[in-house]
Design an enzyme around this catalytic site. Structure first.
Site, PDB file in Angstrom:
ATOM      1  N   ARG A 231      -4.573  10.423   3.196  1.00 51.42           N
ATOM      2  CA  ARG A 231      -3.355  11.087   3.654  1.00 51.42           C
ATOM      3  C   ARG A 231      -2.308  11.194   2.533  1.00 51.42           C
ATOM      4  NH1 ARG A 231      -1.960  14.599   7.292  1.00 51.42           N
ATOM      5  NH2 ARG A 231       0.282  14.710   7.309  1.00 51.42           N
TER       6      ARG A 231
ATOM      7  N   ARG B 282      -9.153   0.358   3.596  1.00 46.89           N
ATOM      8  CA  ARG B 282      -8.243   1.319   2.951  1.00 46.89           C
ATOM      9  C   ARG B 282      -6.918   0.649   2.608  1.00 46.89           C
ATOM     10  NH1 ARG B 282      -6.587   5.814   6.442  1.00 46.89           N
ATOM     11  NH2 ARG B 282      -5.287   6.001   4.615  1.00 46.89           N
TER      12      ARG B 282
ATOM     13  N   ARG C 211       0.178  15.596  12.406  1.00 46.69           N
ATOM     14  CA  ARG C 211       0.786  15.127  11.150  1.00 46.69           C
ATOM     15  C   ARG C 211       1.204  16.319  10.297  1.00 46.69           C
ATOM     16  NH1 ARG C 211      -1.761   9.540   8.990  1.00 46.69           N
ATOM     17  NH2 ARG C 211       0.272   9.550   8.002  1.00 46.69           N
TER      18      ARG C 211
ATOM     19  N   LYS D 156       0.827  -1.221   0.000  1.00 46.47           N
ATOM     20  CA  LYS D 156       0.000   0.000   0.000  1.00 46.47           C
ATOM     21  C   LYS D 156       0.851   1.257   0.000  1.00 46.47           C
ATOM     22  CE  LYS D 156      -2.529   2.774   3.382  1.00 46.47           C
ATOM     23  NZ  LYS D 156      -1.489   3.446   4.165  1.00 46.47           N
TER      24      LYS D 156
ATOM     25  N   ILE E 137       3.401  18.692   7.666  1.00 50.24           N
ATOM     26  CA  ILE E 137       4.125  18.400   6.413  1.00 50.24           C
ATOM     27  C   ILE E 137       5.244  19.425   6.221  1.00 50.24           C
ATOM     28  CG2 ILE E 137       2.221  17.173   5.277  1.00 50.24           C
ATOM     29  CD1 ILE E 137       1.821  19.792   3.599  1.00 50.24           C
ATOM     30  N   ASP E 138       5.733  19.950   7.350  1.00 45.86           N
ATOM     31  CA  ASP E 138       6.766  21.001   7.255  1.00 45.86           C
ATOM     32  C   ASP E 138       8.032  20.527   6.540  1.00 45.86           C
ATOM     33  OD1 ASP E 138       6.816  19.467   9.792  1.00 45.86           O
ATOM     34  OD2 ASP E 138       8.720  20.495  10.076  1.00 45.86           O
ATOM     35  N   GLN E 139       8.383  19.246   6.673  1.00 46.58           N
ATOM     36  CA  GLN E 139       9.611  18.764   6.019  1.00 46.58           C
ATOM     37  C   GLN E 139       9.419  18.634   4.507  1.00 46.58           C
ATOM     38  OE1 GLN E 139      12.539  18.516   7.866  1.00 46.58           O
ATOM     39  NE2 GLN E 139      11.094  19.474   9.284  1.00 46.58           N
TER      40      GLN E 139
ATOM     41  N   CYS F 108      -5.752   8.775   8.383  1.00 46.91           N
ATOM     42  CA  CYS F 108      -5.843   8.322   9.775  1.00 46.91           C
ATOM     43  C   CYS F 108      -5.310   9.391  10.715  1.00 46.91           C
ATOM     44  CB  CYS F 108      -5.018   7.049   9.957  1.00 46.91           C
ATOM     45  SG  CYS F 108      -5.716   5.624   9.131  1.00 46.91           S
TER      46      CYS F 108
HETATM   47  N1  EPU Z   1       6.828  14.552  10.597  1.00 48.06           N
HETATM   48  C1  EPU Z   1       7.131  15.872  10.803  1.00 48.06           C
HETATM   49  N2  EPU Z   1       7.139  16.700   9.717  1.00 48.06           N
HETATM   50  C2  EPU Z   1       6.871  16.261   8.459  1.00 48.06           C
HETATM   51  C3  EPU Z   1       6.566  14.914   8.257  1.00 48.06           C
HETATM   52  C4  EPU Z   1       6.547  14.059   9.358  1.00 48.06           C
HETATM   53  O1  EPU Z   1       7.385  16.307  11.930  1.00 48.06           O
HETATM   54  O2  EPU Z   1       6.897  17.077   7.514  1.00 48.06           O
HETATM   55  C5  EPU Z   1       6.823  13.620  11.751  1.00 48.06           C
HETATM   56  C6  EPU Z   1       5.454  13.023  11.996  1.00 48.06           C
HETATM   57  O3  EPU Z   1       4.643  13.841  12.799  1.00 48.06           O
HETATM   58  C7  EPU Z   1       5.803  11.687  12.651  1.00 48.06           C
HETATM   59  C8  EPU Z   1       7.148  11.323  12.008  1.00 48.06           C
HETATM   60  O4  EPU Z   1       7.655  12.531  11.440  1.00 48.06           O
HETATM   61  O5  EPU Z   1       5.976  11.870  14.011  1.00 48.06           O
HETATM   62  C9  EPU Z   1       7.094  10.279  10.909  1.00 48.06           C
HETATM   63  O6  EPU Z   1       6.146  10.669   9.928  1.00 48.06           O
HETATM   64  P1  EPU Z   1       6.274  10.226   8.394  1.00 48.06           P
HETATM   65  O7  EPU Z   1       6.370  11.442   7.565  1.00 48.06           O
HETATM   66  O8  EPU Z   1       7.351   9.198   8.274  1.00 48.06           O
HETATM   67  O9  EPU Z   1       4.867   9.556   8.154  1.00 48.06           O
HETATM   68  P2  EPU Z   1       3.965   9.646   6.869  1.00 48.06           P
HETATM   69  O10 EPU Z   1       4.827   9.707   5.659  1.00 48.06           O
HETATM   70  O11 EPU Z   1       2.924  10.679   7.009  1.00 48.06           O
HETATM   71  C10 EPU Z   1       3.925   7.106   6.369  1.00 48.06           C
HETATM   72  C11 EPU Z   1       2.893   6.035   6.237  1.00 48.06           C
HETATM   73  C12 EPU Z   1       2.307   5.709   7.581  1.00 48.06           C
HETATM   74  C13 EPU Z   1       3.420   5.296   8.547  1.00 48.06           C
HETATM   75  C14 EPU Z   1       4.516   6.364   8.583  1.00 48.06           C
HETATM   76  C15 EPU Z   1       5.724   5.957   9.404  1.00 48.06           C
HETATM   77  C16 EPU Z   1       2.007   6.472   4.047  1.00 48.06           C
HETATM   78  C17 EPU Z   1       0.902   6.978   3.233  1.00 48.06           C
HETATM   79  N3  EPU Z   1       1.848   6.521   5.354  1.00 48.06           N
HETATM   80  O12 EPU Z   1       3.259   8.239   6.895  1.00 48.06           O
HETATM   81  O13 EPU Z   1       1.488   4.577   7.338  1.00 48.06           O
HETATM   82  O14 EPU Z   1       2.903   5.138   9.836  1.00 48.06           O
HETATM   83  O15 EPU Z   1       4.965   6.646   7.254  1.00 48.06           O
HETATM   84  O16 EPU Z   1       6.282   4.784   8.899  1.00 48.06           O
HETATM   85  O17 EPU Z   1       3.019   6.008   3.537  1.00 48.06           O
HETATM   86  C18 EPU Z   1      -0.326   3.148   7.652  1.00 48.06           C
HETATM   87  O18 EPU Z   1       0.001   2.553   6.619  1.00 48.06           O
HETATM   88  O19 EPU Z   1      -1.188   2.701   8.447  1.00 48.06           O
HETATM   89  C19 EPU Z   1       0.300   4.419   7.972  1.00 48.06           C
HETATM   90  C20 EPU Z   1      -0.232   5.269   8.815  1.00 48.06           C
END
Ligand code: EPU
Length: 432
Positions: free
Chosen positions: A93, A398, A122, A22, A124-126, A117
């Site tokens: 997301r 999902r 969450r 996924k 997206i600053d990075q 979720c």
């Molecule tokens: N974070 C920041 N700033 C950013 C982005 C992330 O501070 O700009 C923080 C988040 O708040 C969190 C950490 O960094 O504490 C990790 O977040 P990450 O960006 O890695 O998560 P994501 O990309 O939003 C993806 C998966 C999630 C999975 C996470 C961690 C997708 C669509 N989602 O989310 O998957 O939990 O990586 O591995 O790829 C799931 O499949 O159930 C799911 C939630």
């Protein structure tokens, strides 16, 4: 509105074939927007997040042709819009990947702030930091509006302040067509990051180092198309491993990459589960009592946060006290109250859950509150005595292809029923 009805305590026996990943698919499908040609993607999982992304691409003007159950052709030469509709984007997301793809290809994107979720802040600053480093002007509000100065991004060095899967993939996608070289430092290393890089390279990109913490992207002028197969889903495979750990029995889990499973395998073996690794299968057997364990979630190659609820469900039945520390998300224990309804003994304090193993769980009506939380409830219900009714299953669908069919094929007593209107909570956010 449907729900799962599960009669537990039927050990699982047989074979389950794992679908495409996924979290790779939801990045690769938007990245197909970069391709100035036809791209064929295979091993696409049939899950609702993917269906939604196809609708978004079509709405933007791409041609999406389904060749077979798991194979699709995307032609993004006909895309005429850089602004996907608010209603579709808010449902998922991963729609943030549309920003990187549209910005990279067309120099502009206007995308609603993503939904999905909710288990903590969450930001997206990075992602935004990376786009800005490459010369984009970005404004955020209800929508993210990003525009590349002079119409094309410029390569840059981006140091990620946190290890982020999404930011790494989004910046890598945007950089594929940028002018010059982009370097991502402190990159995430998940298997889906390597998969996205391999996909982009197979379409003509020049990306090196994916899977390490430094990724180098030499921007190219055009991606021209090709064929690519998505990797198997590490988390789907891990979920079935926990299902057999909880319910007992023996499962052959097919179409996996054993290396991706190491972090999950090691923990289950520690808990007394037998796991045999073969070339692209795992044989998982649980025929003795489960032992307590400690687990802390971490970015890859650590124990994945997306397996945290499922392993916690197994720990509810282990002998002794288990401890789960959630180090990635700030609020990923919302499922605990639902497990308690089945008789689990769990105390949560901030990011730590202390689980006292019980002799048995007993079925009850419960609700999924996000994708992996829902998967954990299924795992627990398979082990519980009597009948468990799980509602809000749209969260589970999902991310799990044909969960019911796969589990039924290995002896689980699970079925989907229609819930009469009025008998379910109309505000899922408030339910759990
Ligand atoms: N974070 C920041 N700033 C950013 C982005 C992330 O501070 O700009 C923080 C988040 O708040 C969190 C950490 O960094 O504490 C990790 O977040 P990450 O960006 O890695 O998560 P994501 O990309 O939003 C993806 C998966 C999630 C999975 C996470 C961690 C997708 C669509 N989602 O989310 O998957 O939990 O990586 O591995 O790829 C799931 O499949 O159930 C799911 C939630």
């Amino acid at each position: 509105m449907n729900q799962y009805i599960i009669n537990g305590q039927h050990p699982l026996h047989g074979e389950i074939t794992i679908s495409g990943a996924k979290n790779a698919a939801v990045a690769i499908i938007p990245a197909a927007l970069l391709v100035d040609g036809v791209c064929r993607i295979e091993n696409v999982p049939q899950i609702s997040d993917v269906t939604l992304l196809f609708s978004i691409l079509e709405e933007l003007g791409a041609k999406v042709t389904h060749l077979s159950e798991h194979s699709v052709e995307i032609d993004a030469r006909t895309v005429h819009s850089t602004q996907p509709s608010f209603d579709l984007v808010r449902k998922i997301r991963a729609s943030y990947y549309l920003i990187g793809a549209l910005l990279g290809r067309f120099g502009e994107a206007t995308v609603a702030m993503p939904g999905g979720c909710n288990f903590g802040v969450r930001p997206i600053d990075q992602h935004v930091k990376g786009f800005k480093a490459m010369g984009a002007e970005v404004t955020e509000g209800n929508f993210v509006h990003a525009v590349a100065k002079d119409g094309r991004l410029k390569g840059a060095t981006v140091y990620m302040d946190v290890v982020s899967v999404g930011a790494t993939m989004n910046v890598m996608t945007a950089a594929a067509l940028a002018e010059g070289t982009t370097i991502i430092e402190n990159a995430a290393k998940e298997p889906h990051i390597v998969d996205l890089a391999n996909f982009l390279n197979s379409m003509g990109a020049d990306i090196k180092g994916a899977g390490t913490d430094t990724i180098k992207i030499n921007g190219v002028d055009q991606l021209t198309g090709g064929t690519y197969g998505i990797i198997p889903d590490q988390i789907e495979a891990g979920t079935y491993m926990t299902a057999v750990a909880a319910a007992g029995g023996e499962l052959l889990i097919k179409n996996i990459i054993p290396k991706h499973m190491d972090c999950i395998t090691a923990k289950l073996v520690e808990m007394g589960v037998h796991v045999e690794e073969h070339e692209d299968t795992l044989l998982v057997r649980r025929d003795q009592p489960l032992q307590r364990a400690k687990v802390k979630t971490q970015p890859y190659p650590g124990f994945p946060t997306d397996m945290q609820p499922q392993i916690a469900a197994v720990m509810t039945l282990a002998q002794g006290t288990s401890i789960v520390t959630e180090a990635v998300w700030s609020n990923r224990f919302r499922y605990v109250d639902e497990l308690k309804r089945l008789g689990a003994e769990i105390q949560v304090d901030g990011r730590v859950a202390v689980i006292e193993g019980v002799e048995k769980l007993v079925g009850a009506p419960i609700q999924a509150c996000d994708l992996r939380a829902g998967a954990a409830l299924v795992v627990a219900a398979l082990a519980a005595e009597g009948t468990t009714e799980i509602s809000q299953i749209q969260f589970i669908e999902r991310g799990y292809e044909n969960l019911v069919g796969k589990l039924r094929s290995v002896g689980a007593d699970i079925r989907i029923v229609d819930l009469p209107e009025g008998s379910y909570c109309s505000d899922p956010g408030a339910c759990c």
